[in-house]
Design an enzyme around this catalytic site. Structure first.
Site, PDB file in Angstrom:
ATOM      1  N   TRP A  40      79.934  95.942 -10.031  1.00  0.00           N
ATOM      2  CA  TRP A  40      79.805  95.318 -11.224  1.00  0.00           C
ATOM      3  C   TRP A  40      80.266  93.908 -11.339  1.00  0.00           C
ATOM      4  O   TRP A  40      79.780  92.971 -12.053  1.00  0.00           O
ATOM      5  CB  TRP A  40      80.457  96.070 -12.553  1.00  0.00           C
ATOM      6  CG  TRP A  40      82.148  96.394 -12.004  1.00  0.00           C
ATOM      7  CD1 TRP A  40      82.739  97.220 -11.356  1.00  0.00           C
ATOM      8  CD2 TRP A  40      83.175  95.460 -12.406  1.00  0.00           C
ATOM      9  NE1 TRP A  40      84.033  96.980 -11.142  1.00  0.00           N
ATOM     10  CE2 TRP A  40      84.313  95.970 -11.833  1.00  0.00           C
ATOM     11  CE3 TRP A  40      83.373  94.183 -12.970  1.00  0.00           C
ATOM     12  CZ2 TRP A  40      85.535  95.380 -12.097  1.00  0.00           C
ATOM     13  CZ3 TRP A  40      84.608  93.569 -13.266  1.00  0.00           C
ATOM     14  CH2 TRP A  40      85.551  94.168 -12.588  1.00  0.00           C
ATOM     15  N   ASN A 100      72.536  91.905 -27.125  1.00  0.00           N
ATOM     16  CA  ASN A 100      73.781  92.966 -26.516  1.00  0.00           C
ATOM     17  C   ASN A 100      73.209  94.272 -25.905  1.00  0.00           C
ATOM     18  O   ASN A 100      73.492  94.697 -24.873  1.00  0.00           O
ATOM     19  CB  ASN A 100      74.622  93.141 -27.820  1.00  0.00           C
ATOM     20  CG  ASN A 100      75.743  94.287 -27.280  1.00  0.00           C
ATOM     21  OD1 ASN A 100      76.379  93.861 -26.237  1.00  0.00           O
ATOM     22  ND2 ASN A 100      75.869  95.522 -27.890  1.00  0.00           N
ATOM     23  N   TRP A 116      85.874  94.179 -31.690  1.00  0.00           N
ATOM     24  CA  TRP A 116      85.834  94.671 -30.051  1.00  0.00           C
ATOM     25  C   TRP A 116      86.102  93.081 -29.448  1.00  0.00           C
ATOM     26  O   TRP A 116      86.704  93.287 -28.213  1.00  0.00           O
ATOM     27  CB  TRP A 116      84.332  94.943 -29.862  1.00  0.00           C
ATOM     28  CG  TRP A 116      83.949  96.186 -29.799  1.00  0.00           C
ATOM     29  CD1 TRP A 116      83.284  97.215 -30.916  1.00  0.00           C
ATOM     30  CD2 TRP A 116      84.391  97.390 -28.805  1.00  0.00           C
ATOM     31  NE1 TRP A 116      83.152  98.368 -30.454  1.00  0.00           N
ATOM     32  CE2 TRP A 116      83.907  98.631 -29.025  1.00  0.00           C
ATOM     33  CE3 TRP A 116      85.121  97.324 -27.702  1.00  0.00           C
ATOM     34  CZ2 TRP A 116      83.977  99.689 -28.490  1.00  0.00           C
ATOM     35  CZ3 TRP A 116      85.356  98.432 -26.958  1.00  0.00           C
ATOM     36  CH2 TRP A 116      84.870  99.552 -27.370  1.00  0.00           C
ATOM     37  N   TRP A 176      81.177  94.343 -18.910  1.00  0.00           N
ATOM     38  CA  TRP A 176      80.777  94.948 -17.469  1.00  0.00           C
ATOM     39  C   TRP A 176      81.719  96.096 -17.134  1.00  0.00           C
ATOM     40  O   TRP A 176      81.174  96.951 -16.328  1.00  0.00           O
ATOM     41  CB  TRP A 176      81.259  93.763 -16.547  1.00  0.00           C
ATOM     42  CG  TRP A 176      79.956  93.013 -16.365  1.00  0.00           C
ATOM     43  CD1 TRP A 176      79.733  91.811 -17.131  1.00  0.00           C
ATOM     44  CD2 TRP A 176      78.652  93.306 -15.794  1.00  0.00           C
ATOM     45  NE1 TRP A 176      78.246  91.482 -16.790  1.00  0.00           N
ATOM     46  CE2 TRP A 176      77.761  92.514 -16.133  1.00  0.00           C
ATOM     47  CE3 TRP A 176      78.174  94.405 -15.126  1.00  0.00           C
ATOM     48  CZ2 TRP A 176      76.310  92.493 -15.602  1.00  0.00           C
ATOM     49  CZ3 TRP A 176      77.017  94.472 -14.575  1.00  0.00           C
ATOM     50  CH2 TRP A 176      76.025  93.372 -14.859  1.00  0.00           C
ATOM     51  N   GLU A 178      82.391  94.678 -34.430  1.00  0.00           N
ATOM     52  CA  GLU A 178      82.142  93.851 -33.269  1.00  0.00           C
ATOM     53  C   GLU A 178      82.799  92.887 -33.031  1.00  0.00           C
ATOM     54  O   GLU A 178      83.197  92.424 -31.842  1.00  0.00           O
ATOM     55  CB  GLU A 178      80.431  93.429 -33.214  1.00  0.00           C
ATOM     56  CG  GLU A 178      79.661  94.363 -33.211  1.00  0.00           C
ATOM     57  CD  GLU A 178      79.613  95.346 -32.243  1.00  0.00           C
ATOM     58  OE1 GLU A 178      79.979  94.991 -31.280  1.00  0.00           O
ATOM     59  OE2 GLU A 178      79.537  96.475 -32.478  1.00  0.00           O
ATOM     60  N   TRP A 198      80.017 100.698  -3.147  1.00  0.00           N
ATOM     61  CA  TRP A 198      79.014  99.810  -3.589  1.00  0.00           C
ATOM     62  C   TRP A 198      78.117  99.164  -2.475  1.00  0.00           C
ATOM     63  O   TRP A 198      78.379  99.101  -1.492  1.00  0.00           O
ATOM     64  CB  TRP A 198      79.685  98.560  -4.246  1.00  0.00           C
ATOM     65  CG  TRP A 198      80.518  98.735  -5.208  1.00  0.00           C
ATOM     66  CD1 TRP A 198      82.200  98.542  -5.177  1.00  0.00           C
ATOM     67  CD2 TRP A 198      80.223  99.250  -6.656  1.00  0.00           C
ATOM     68  NE1 TRP A 198      82.613  99.009  -6.371  1.00  0.00           N
ATOM     69  CE2 TRP A 198      81.662  99.322  -7.356  1.00  0.00           C
ATOM     70  CE3 TRP A 198      79.300  99.648  -7.279  1.00  0.00           C
ATOM     71  CZ2 TRP A 198      81.906 100.059  -8.452  1.00  0.00           C
ATOM     72  CZ3 TRP A 198      79.405 100.122  -8.577  1.00  0.00           C
ATOM     73  CH2 TRP A 198      80.847 100.265  -9.024  1.00  0.00           C
TER      74      TRP A 198
HETATM   75  C1  LIG Z   1      77.933  93.313 -19.716  1.00  0.00           C
HETATM   76  C2  LIG Z   1      78.045  92.637 -21.027  1.00  0.00           C
HETATM   77  C3  LIG Z   1      78.537  91.552 -20.848  1.00  0.00           C
HETATM   78  C4  LIG Z   1      79.190  90.425 -21.988  1.00  0.00           C
HETATM   79  N1  LIG Z   1      79.310  89.390 -21.807  1.00  0.00           N
HETATM   80  C5  LIG Z   1      79.669  88.504 -23.112  1.00  0.00           C
HETATM   81  C6  LIG Z   1      80.057  87.255 -22.789  1.00  0.00           C
HETATM   82  O1  LIG Z   1      80.341  86.825 -21.746  1.00  0.00           O
HETATM   83  N2  LIG Z   1      80.748  86.894 -24.108  1.00  0.00           N
HETATM   84  C7  LIG Z   1      80.525  87.169 -25.314  1.00  0.00           C
HETATM   85  O2  LIG Z   1      80.846  86.640 -26.322  1.00  0.00           O
HETATM   86  N3  LIG Z   1      80.080  88.518 -25.405  1.00  0.00           N
HETATM   87  C8  LIG Z   1      79.741  89.066 -24.277  1.00  0.00           C
HETATM   88  N4  LIG Z   1      79.471  90.483 -24.347  1.00  0.00           N
HETATM   89  C9  LIG Z   1      79.404  91.127 -25.582  1.00  0.00           C
HETATM   90  C10 LIG Z   1      77.801  90.997 -26.598  1.00  0.00           C
HETATM   91  O3  LIG Z   1      76.741  91.383 -25.478  1.00  0.00           O
HETATM   92  C11 LIG Z   1      77.772  89.451 -27.198  1.00  0.00           C
HETATM   93  O4  LIG Z   1      78.994  89.034 -27.788  1.00  0.00           O
HETATM   94  C12 LIG Z   1      76.843  89.387 -28.118  1.00  0.00           C
HETATM   95  O5  LIG Z   1      75.366  89.652 -27.754  1.00  0.00           O
HETATM   96  C13 LIG Z   1      76.475  87.978 -28.730  1.00  0.00           C
HETATM   97  O6  LIG Z   1      75.476  87.899 -29.536  1.00  0.00           O
HETATM   98  P1  LIG Z   1      75.680  87.766 -31.318  1.00  0.00           P
HETATM   99  O7  LIG Z   1      76.546  86.617 -31.233  1.00  0.00           O
HETATM  100  O8  LIG Z   1      74.579  87.623 -31.956  1.00  0.00           O
HETATM  101  O9  LIG Z   1      76.686  89.009 -31.571  1.00  0.00           O
HETATM  102  P2  LIG Z   1      77.151  89.625 -32.870  1.00  0.00           P
HETATM  103  O10 LIG Z   1      76.285  90.926 -32.789  1.00  0.00           O
HETATM  104  O11 LIG Z   1      76.269  88.927 -34.122  1.00  0.00           O
HETATM  105  O12 LIG Z   1      78.434  89.742 -32.920  1.00  0.00           O
HETATM  106  C14 LIG Z   1      79.429  88.851 -33.370  1.00  0.00           C
HETATM  107  C15 LIG Z   1      80.515  88.384 -32.628  1.00  0.00           C
HETATM  108  O13 LIG Z   1      81.136  89.390 -32.243  1.00  0.00           O
HETATM  109  C16 LIG Z   1      81.501  89.483 -30.665  1.00  0.00           C
HETATM  110  N5  LIG Z   1      80.917  90.418 -30.170  1.00  0.00           N
HETATM  111  C17 LIG Z   1      79.950  91.221 -30.401  1.00  0.00           C
HETATM  112  N6  LIG Z   1      79.582  92.220 -29.671  1.00  0.00           N
HETATM  113  C18 LIG Z   1      80.783  92.313 -28.792  1.00  0.00           C
HETATM  114  C19 LIG Z   1      81.102  93.084 -27.678  1.00  0.00           C
HETATM  115  N7  LIG Z   1      80.402  94.233 -27.167  1.00  0.00           N
HETATM  116  N8  LIG Z   1      82.218  92.922 -26.995  1.00  0.00           N
HETATM  117  C20 LIG Z   1      82.928  91.721 -27.286  1.00  0.00           C
HETATM  118  N9  LIG Z   1      82.589  90.678 -28.377  1.00  0.00           N
HETATM  119  C21 LIG Z   1      81.675  91.166 -28.927  1.00  0.00           C
HETATM  120  C22 LIG Z   1      80.903  88.224 -30.184  1.00  0.00           C
HETATM  121  O14 LIG Z   1      81.992  87.234 -30.329  1.00  0.00           O
HETATM  122  C23 LIG Z   1      79.586  88.008 -31.064  1.00  0.00           C
HETATM  123  O15 LIG Z   1      79.220  86.599 -31.227  1.00  0.00           O
HETATM  124  C24 LIG Z   1      78.942  91.137 -23.258  1.00  0.00           C
HETATM  125  C25 LIG Z   1      78.584  92.489 -23.343  1.00  0.00           C
HETATM  126  C26 LIG Z   1      78.272  93.272 -22.277  1.00  0.00           C
HETATM  127  C27 LIG Z   1      77.547  94.577 -22.157  1.00  0.00           C
END
Ligand SMILES: Cc1cc2nc3c(=O)[nH]c(=O)nc-3n(C[C@H](O)[C@H](O)[C@H](O)COP(=O)(O)OP(=O)(O)OC[C@H]3O[C@@H](n4cnc5c(N)ncnc54)[C@H](O)[C@@H]3O)c2cc1C
Length: 460
Positions: free
Chosen positions: A355, A337, A273, A378, A270, A302
């Site tokens: 979107w 997420n 990612w 997005w 993650e 849209w």
């Molecule tokens: C539509 C959409 C919009 C999002 N907008 C953002 C946003 O503005 N900022 C943001 O930090 N994340 C965003 N995410 C990714 C993800 O949802 C969040 O990072 C995550 O929910 C944060 O929770 P956590 O810190 O507990 O993540 P954990 O699951 O603990 O993951 C650890 C870290 O990894 C990174 N990460 C995890 N998943 C992703 C992912 N899919 N893409 C990119 N980085 C990721 C984040 O920095 C996160 O804090 C988005 C996802 C979607 C589907």
């Protein structure tokens, strides 16, 4: 002579290479600066939640810097460019010989930094620029053809092999004090965000949270998709403001006693990612200007439906899991997420709303708003991005709800109208039940909306 550290999205004192570089080996006085630019943030659609998150990290940073003998000055400016002019004025007044900061990606960030570099040079000062947002310089991680990666899995392989060859440096300790403690702290504007944060926002909270989370990190793979469980790290806001660094998170995973477990490996994935989306922003900064990665998708018809958009924003769509997520977002500035994916697919592929409207609403509401990850998320859900969900992948919000919130506990927390509804009925309440509970009727019929979207996509 004075050395100046310019803090941006790196609001911490540990593992801060610009701060460490400035403090070590120089006999000069060290000062720190931050540009408070609410109008610029508004232009980026960043809302009060993000300002609140920045403020929370800044308050702690100011105190920690003061203990190191470093005064933090907050300069108030409308835009980054006028902020840079003020910063240069400050630097001249204080006879600064070197300005140190970390590089950032994004269209306006790159223009701002180029301007700052030019102005610094004109003023006869040195600049020191470090890498902080990502693990490796994006220009060095390329495909065999010398191009940027567009697919995640090979990118991840390449990232990990680079790490095996030249591991990320161990996180830096907090530098030693450069002088006696500073007694005066800067005034940091209050931010009246009406939400209530359930995430660590400053450096100390983030570290405590990371060490708690590392106990359950090996279970991350099984827990991370369950929104009713605290199975993810919740470090996203701290990573976005830089209250914790990517290296610190990576280090905690790579040095974990169960590093080979599926949970720790998935958490690393993650974080990669996040790298992937930041590298995309580096190579294609125009995505910061609301462009789809593949322009052909711009032709999608849209819907302009203000009512539906408003009901989605307020969590009144009549689909419980969607409404739970949207209410969690507004009330806490964060959303799980799995639910982010469900609500995003619902907006784009069932309501057929652009979107970019969803991207903007998220930016306005999230504490963890991060341009690269938000845009990436997005465009993934809308199928317009790199390595995105294929266009025909349309989440069924009802089955997602049954699968990932089987007892309905998440829904019950955020949609109190349904608090007494049993699990069997909560995911898709009947018309009669919804009416009885004072809950909204569904905005669209899932099957019909799905068929229409597929037909549109096929035409494109
Ligand atoms: C539509 C959409 C919009 C999002 N907008 C953002 C946003 O503005 N900022 C943001 O930090 N994340 C965003 N995410 C990714 C993800 O949802 C969040 O990072 C995550 O929910 C944060 O929770 P956590 O810190 O507990 O993540 P954990 O699951 O603990 O993951 C650890 C870290 O990894 C990174 N990460 C995890 N998943 C992703 C992912 N899919 N893409 C990119 N980085 C990721 C984040 O920095 C996160 O804090 C988005 C996802 C979607 C589907």
């Amino acid at each position: 002579m004075t050395q100046l550290v310019w803090f941006r999205n790196d609001l911490r004192v540990s593992d801060h290479s610009a701060l460490t570089e400035t403090c070590q080996g120089h006999d000069s006085e060290v000062k720190a600066i931050f540009l408070w630019t609410p109008e610029q943030w508004q232009q980026h659609d960043y809302g009060l939640a993000r300002q609140y998150s920045i403020r929370s990290a800044l308050v702690t940073l100011a105190r920690d810097l003061a203990q190191l003998g470093i005064p933090l000055t907050i300069l108030h400016a409308k835009t980054w460019m006028s902020g840079v002019d003020q910063l240069i004025g400050f630097a001249r007044t204080h006879k600064v010989s070197q300005l140190a900061f970390h590089r950032e990606f994004g269209w306006d960030e790159v223009q701002r930094d180029q301007y700052a570099i030019n102005q610094t040079r004109e003023a006869g000062m040195e600049t020191w620029i470090g890498e902080d947002r990502v693990g490796f310089d994006p220009a060095t991680l390329l495909t065999r053809q010398g191009e940027m990666y567009r697919v995640f899995t090979p990118f991840k392989k390449r990232w990990l092999s680079q790490h095996a060859e030249t591991p990320l440096a161990a996180p830096l300790p907090v530098p030693s004090p450069t002088g006696p403690e500073v007694s005066e702290l800067p005034d940091i504007p209050e931010v009246n965000w009406p939400g209530s944060a359930e995430l660590p926002l400053n450096e100390h909270e983030a570290h405590d949270h990371l060490s708690e989370f590392s106990k359950t990190m090996p279970d991350y793979k099984t827990l991370r998709d369950l929104p009713a469980t605290e199975g993810t790290s919740r470090l996203s806001a701290a990573l976005a403001s830089g209250a914790i660094s990517l290296r610190q998170c990576m280090h905690s995973a790579f040095s974990h006693p169960n590093v080979d477990s599926a949970g720790v490996q998935t958490w690393l994935s993650e974080l990669i990612w996040r790298e992937f989306y930041h590298y995309l922003l580096y190579w294609r900064p125009e995505i910061a200007r609301h462009k789809p990665f593949y322009p052909r998708w711009d032709a999608f018809p849209w819907q302009q439906d203000e009512t539906a958009l408003h009901r989605w924003q307020q969590g009144q769509t009549g689909v419980p899991i969607v409404d739970a997520g949207m209410r969690q977002l507004v009330q806490t500035g964060w959303m799980h997420n799995r639910v982010r994916m469900i609500v995003a697919m619902y907006l784009v592929k069932l309501l057929k709303i652009d979107w970019r409207q969803g991207e903007r609403w998220f930016a306005q509401q999230l504490l963890d708003i991060d341009l690269a990850s938000n845009n990436g998320g997005w465009q993934w859900c809308a199928s317009t991005g790199v390595d995105a969900a294929p266009y025909f992948r349309i989440f069924n919000p009802y089955t997602q709800s049954e699968r990932f919130d089987p007892q309905g506990s998440y829904i019950r927390r955020w949609v109190p109208e349904l608090a007494s509804v049993p699990a069997a009925a909560i995911h898709k309440p009947t018309q009669q039940l919804a009416q009885h509970m004072g809950y909204s009727q569904p905005l669209v019929d899932y099957k019909r909306a799905r068929a229409e979207t597929l037909a549109f996509f096929k035409k494109l």
